[in-house]
Scaffold this motif. Structure first.
Motif, PDB file in Angstrom:
ATOM      1  N   VAL A  83      11.960 -13.379  -4.301  1.00  0.00           N
ATOM      2  CA  VAL A  83      11.727 -14.249  -5.599  1.00  0.00           C
ATOM      3  C   VAL A  83      12.144 -13.667  -6.901  1.00  0.00           C
ATOM      4  N   GLU A  84      13.131 -13.894  -7.843  1.00  0.00           N
ATOM      5  CA  GLU A  84      13.323 -13.325  -8.877  1.00  0.00           C
ATOM      6  C   GLU A  84      12.246 -13.326  -9.764  1.00  0.00           C
ATOM      7  N   ALA A  85      11.684 -12.145 -10.313  1.00  0.00           N
ATOM      8  CA  ALA A  85      10.118 -12.181 -11.140  1.00  0.00           C
ATOM      9  C   ALA A  85      10.408 -12.538 -12.540  1.00  0.00           C
ATOM     10  N   SER A  86      11.516 -12.780 -13.118  1.00  0.00           N
ATOM     11  CA  SER A  86      11.753 -12.966 -14.307  1.00  0.00           C
ATOM     12  C   SER A  86      11.657 -14.378 -14.341  1.00  0.00           C
ATOM     13  N   SER A  87      12.014 -15.126 -13.553  1.00  0.00           N
ATOM     14  CA  SER A  87      12.197 -16.673 -13.350  1.00  0.00           C
ATOM     15  C   SER A  87      11.450 -17.470 -12.434  1.00  0.00           C
ATOM     16  N   GLY A  88      11.119 -16.658 -11.417  1.00  0.00           N
ATOM     17  CA  GLY A  88      10.460 -17.407 -10.196  1.00  0.00           C
ATOM     18  C   GLY A  88      11.247 -17.967  -9.260  1.00  0.00           C
ATOM     19  N   HIS A  89      12.437 -17.887  -9.375  1.00  0.00           N
ATOM     20  CA  HIS A  89      13.530 -18.643  -8.744  1.00  0.00           C
ATOM     21  C   HIS A  89      13.574 -17.826  -7.260  1.00  0.00           C
ATOM     22  N   PHE A  90      13.660 -18.837  -6.175  1.00  0.00           N
ATOM     23  CA  PHE A  90      14.058 -18.099  -4.944  1.00  0.00           C
ATOM     24  C   PHE A  90      15.434 -18.007  -4.917  1.00  0.00           C
ATOM     25  N   THR A  91      15.699 -16.850  -4.704  1.00  0.00           N
ATOM     26  CA  THR A  91      17.273 -16.322  -4.833  1.00  0.00           C
ATOM     27  C   THR A  91      18.202 -16.679  -3.612  1.00  0.00           C
ATOM     28  N   GLY A  92      17.649 -17.279  -2.575  1.00  0.00           N
ATOM     29  CA  GLY A  92      18.363 -17.667  -1.310  1.00  0.00           C
ATOM     30  C   GLY A  92      18.289 -16.516  -0.161  1.00  0.00           C
ATOM     31  N   ILE A  93      17.680 -15.274  -0.602  1.00  0.00           N
ATOM     32  CA  ILE A  93      17.727 -14.008   0.155  1.00  0.00           C
ATOM     33  C   ILE A  93      16.645 -13.850   0.573  1.00  0.00           C
ATOM     34  N   THR A  94      16.430 -13.650   2.016  1.00  0.00           N
ATOM     35  CA  THR A  94      15.167 -13.251   2.773  1.00  0.00           C
ATOM     36  C   THR A  94      15.255 -11.991   3.307  1.00  0.00           C
ATOM     37  N   LEU A  95      14.312 -11.074   2.909  1.00  0.00           N
ATOM     38  CA  LEU A  95      14.339  -9.651   3.507  1.00  0.00           C
ATOM     39  C   LEU A  95      13.810  -9.881   4.949  1.00  0.00           C
ATOM     40  N   THR A  96      14.346  -8.918   5.784  1.00  0.00           N
ATOM     41  CA  THR A  96      14.231  -9.096   7.312  1.00  0.00           C
ATOM     42  C   THR A  96      13.483  -7.990   7.900  1.00  0.00           C
ATOM     43  N   ARG A  97      14.033  -6.640   7.463  1.00  0.00           N
ATOM     44  CA  ARG A  97      13.573  -5.412   8.145  1.00  0.00           C
ATOM     45  C   ARG A  97      13.846  -4.283   7.183  1.00  0.00           C
ATOM     46  N   LEU A  98      13.258  -3.264   7.225  1.00  0.00           N
ATOM     47  CA  LEU A  98      13.385  -2.187   6.453  1.00  0.00           C
ATOM     48  C   LEU A  98      14.412  -1.406   7.264  1.00  0.00           C
ATOM     49  N   LYS A 113       0.753  -1.238  -0.079  1.00  0.00           N
ATOM     50  CA  LYS A 113      -0.002   0.073   0.015  1.00  0.00           C
ATOM     51  C   LYS A 113       1.023   1.386   0.063  1.00  0.00           C
ATOM     52  N   ASP A 114       2.097   1.177   0.551  1.00  0.00           N
ATOM     53  CA  ASP A 114       2.964   2.247   0.605  1.00  0.00           C
ATOM     54  C   ASP A 114       3.966   2.292  -0.767  1.00  0.00           C
ATOM     55  N   PRO A 115       3.863   3.299  -1.357  1.00  0.00           N
ATOM     56  CA  PRO A 115       4.543   3.695  -2.603  1.00  0.00           C
ATOM     57  C   PRO A 115       5.975   3.551  -2.154  1.00  0.00           C
ATOM     58  N   GLU A 116       6.461   3.845  -0.943  1.00  0.00           N
ATOM     59  CA  GLU A 116       7.740   4.174  -0.673  1.00  0.00           C
ATOM     60  C   GLU A 116       8.562   2.553  -0.240  1.00  0.00           C
ATOM     61  N   LEU A 117       7.438   1.609  -0.292  1.00  0.00           N
ATOM     62  CA  LEU A 117       7.894   0.175  -0.128  1.00  0.00           C
ATOM     63  C   LEU A 117       8.083  -0.115   1.415  1.00  0.00           C
ATOM     64  N   ARG A 118       7.526   0.704   2.429  1.00  0.00           N
ATOM     65  CA  ARG A 118       7.876   0.542   3.682  1.00  0.00           C
ATOM     66  C   ARG A 118       7.290  -0.744   4.354  1.00  0.00           C
ATOM     67  N   ASP A 119       5.969  -0.928   3.719  1.00  0.00           N
ATOM     68  CA  ASP A 119       5.441  -2.294   4.370  1.00  0.00           C
ATOM     69  C   ASP A 119       5.696  -3.297   3.447  1.00  0.00           C
ATOM     70  N   LEU A 120       6.688  -3.365   2.428  1.00  0.00           N
ATOM     71  CA  LEU A 120       7.194  -4.726   1.677  1.00  0.00           C
ATOM     72  C   LEU A 120       7.358  -5.871   2.679  1.00  0.00           C
ATOM     73  N   VAL A 121       7.807  -5.569   3.861  1.00  0.00           N
ATOM     74  CA  VAL A 121       8.598  -6.462   4.824  1.00  0.00           C
ATOM     75  C   VAL A 121       7.775  -6.213   6.100  1.00  0.00           C
ATOM     76  N   SER A 122       6.753  -7.217   6.274  1.00  0.00           N
ATOM     77  CA  SER A 122       6.163  -6.975   7.607  1.00  0.00           C
ATOM     78  C   SER A 122       6.709  -8.153   8.438  1.00  0.00           C
ATOM     79  N   PHE A 169      16.341  -2.556   2.466  1.00  0.00           N
ATOM     80  CA  PHE A 169      16.147  -3.457   3.337  1.00  0.00           C
ATOM     81  C   PHE A 169      17.347  -4.225   3.816  1.00  0.00           C
ATOM     82  N   GLN A 170      17.402  -4.876   5.180  1.00  0.00           N
ATOM     83  CA  GLN A 170      18.462  -5.826   5.404  1.00  0.00           C
ATOM     84  C   GLN A 170      17.795  -7.217   5.074  1.00  0.00           C
ATOM     85  N   ALA A 171      18.895  -7.973   4.772  1.00  0.00           N
ATOM     86  CA  ALA A 171      18.506  -9.368   4.308  1.00  0.00           C
ATOM     87  C   ALA A 171      19.477 -10.402   4.931  1.00  0.00           C
TER      88      ALA A 171
END
Length: 214
Positions: free
Chosen positions: A26-41, A11-20, A51-53
């Protein structure tokens, strides 16, 4: 590992709510999980949100380079920035890839440098903002933590009401010059070199400046 490539609703165009919570990247072009997990803003900048990851090498996708550390910073371009680029009839791919290519050349340098923020991969993430689905570029970067002293040169200077002593300033300037020299060696011009874009690690008597946002 291939996951559901459905866009992430925000909902936030600044992406603050991307990680709750913990969000797999996930890489959008392939659907592959990158091995990266976003943890906090970490913070919101003029063009991107950071984001920290955490990175799990057991699930490393081709989008992530080898020698990637477990702690990362993921910089995602904001929807407004993407729209501004499109409105200017500029190529998003060209602008986005410019920094990735530049940092990639620095990462391949032998010997490596500690004066430029490391880059470990890049890709795209799909988000749903209102009725619009947007594909936003992201870059996996070295996570720079400054502790109580602050992470940027701007913050460290502001927290010294009497100024930085000459020896400390000289050490910092030498590191910045070396970072610029490395970039120029790779035929890269940093077009926005300012205190906000100089990140700093280490205690007062052993600081290392790192150039960011090439």
């Amino acid at each position: 590992m291939i996951l559901d490539p459905e866009p992430i609703h925000i909902k936030d165009p600044e992406l603050r709510d991307l990680v709750s919570g913990r969000l797999p990247l996930v890489e959008a072009s392939s659907g592959h999980f990158t091995g990266i997990t976003l943890t906090r803003l970490i913070g919101v900048g003029g063009m991107s949100t950071v984001f920290q990851a955490e990175f799990d090498p057991a699930f490393r996708s081709p989008d992530i380079w080898d020698r990637t550390p477990q702690a990362l910073a993921i910089k995602i371009m904001k929807p407004a920035t993407v729209q501004e680029i499109k409105n200017a009839n500029a190529s998003l791919d060209d602008i986005f890839k410019r920094e990735v290519i530049a940092l990639g050349r620095v990462m391949e340098r032998v010997p490596p440098t500690e004066f430029v923020v490391g880059c470990y991969g890049s890709g795209f993430v799909d988000v749903q903002l209102g009725k619009h689905t947007l594909r936003l570029p992201w870059i996996a970067l070295e996570l720079v933590t400054g502790g109580s002293l602050g992470v940027s040169l701007t913050t460290r200077v502001e927290r010294e009401p009497e100024g930085i002593d000459p020896i400390r300033a000289l050490r910092m300037i030498r590191g910045i010059i070396e970072g610029v020299r490395v970039l120029h060696e790779q035929r890269i011009i940093h077009r926005d070199l300012k205190p906000d874009n100089v990140l700093v690690v280490g205690p007062v008597d052993d600081e290392t400046p790192k150039l960011s946002d090439c």
